[in-house]
Enzyme design. Sequence first.
Site, short mmCIF file in Angstrom:
data_model
loop_
_atom_site.label_atom_id
_atom_site.label_comp_id
_atom_site.label_asym_id
_atom_site.label_seq_id
_atom_site.Cartn_x
_atom_site.Cartn_y
_atom_site.Cartn_z
N ILE A 128 0.80 -1.08 -0.15
CA ILE A 128 0.15 -0.03 0.00
C ILE A 128 0.63 1.17 -0.03
CG2 ILE A 128 -0.21 -0.03 2.40
CD1 ILE A 128 -3.01 0.96 -0.09
N HIS B 283 -1.65 2.83 14.35
CA HIS B 283 -1.97 4.13 13.65
C HIS B 283 -1.90 5.20 14.68
CE1 HIS B 283 -3.79 2.25 9.98
NE2 HIS B 283 -2.52 1.73 10.18
N LYS C 174 -6.33 3.87 6.45
CA LYS C 174 -7.67 3.45 7.04
C LYS C 174 -7.28 2.09 7.80
CE LYS C 174 -8.26 -0.13 4.05
NZ LYS C 174 -8.22 -1.52 4.45
N ASP D 263 -10.76 -3.76 7.84
CA ASP D 263 -10.12 -3.64 6.57
C ASP D 263 -10.87 -3.59 5.35
OD1 ASP D 263 -7.69 -4.04 5.17
OD2 ASP D 263 -8.40 -6.12 4.18
#
Length: 340
Positions: free
Chosen positions: A14, A78, A96, A181
């Site tokens: 990613i 995160h 995300k 996810d």
Amino acid sequence: MADLRIATIGTSMITGQFLEAVGLVDGVTFVGAYSRSLEKARAWSRDHGAERAWDSLDALAGDDSVDAVYIASPNLLHAEQALKMIGGGKHVLVEKPFATTQAEAGRVFEAAREKGVVAMEAMRLVHDPAWRVVAENLHRLGTLRRASFPYGKYSSRYDKVLAGEQTNIFDPSLATGALMDIGIYPLNALVLMLGEPDDLMCFADTVDVTGDGGIIDLCGTVLLDYPGAVATVSYSKVTDDRLPAQIEGEKGTMIVDGVPQPRRVEIFLGDGSSEVLPLPERKNRTDHEVGNMEYEVADFAAACRGELSLDRLNENTLAVIGIMDTVRMREGIVFPHDAR
């Protein structure tokens, strides 16, 4: 105006896609990568045209050659890493889910406000102008009554679960699973279009992946109640869902071919007519996952320059994570650090 100098945390696929998107946006420059392994960070930076590398989060947070940090570490980290970067005066773009709970997300947004920096979730679909086209044409459907937002994508990591192995994509200790996810995409699309619901019911297929109560979800459905309308969100990491999204009003129905990255939006009206709505052309015309990431990068850069308010999008982030909190609570999906 000088380029926004951005560093990355994470060296996964990613992150590579994100850097491809950076290359499509003027005014943003990749300056280096963080990894727990300095050798890996240096190699990643070099391979992507940058010179800096860090194996210390404190060093990255304190480096004046960095304006912003893209965080693509495991979900569990995160918020913690975003707070550290914000403490160093850095803007943060966080993959995300932005955080694992609504309370945690609220702390990050508050810290960013106090520090005078930007904090944004890297939820690419809410920046995609295709969804803006959808929103601008909803009035043509008349009074909205129903909506369905499906997204399912079989994960090859599930094969490991079936073989009795543990994998980070299905690991409660890392705050992962189908909802975090995959479900987060259709929930974001729904809340972006219809707002926050009044109530919800939910059902999830869960499995104990640790053998001692480590529950993780494989797929699920959420039924959401709005004034005068109902909506469903379905998500899966163990099946492929090939249905389009659908928004139904008393005067017509709109079909959106894919939640994360719409490529075709069509309206069918009650008089028998139909219309394919024109969508903006992307710089990246391939089917590669980077497709609409360019828009989130462009909006992040604009927000960092003070040219764009993120208030509505950040409210969307908080609302969606709040919905996910409720779904997890009702379905017994507990992460070890939920109480933090």
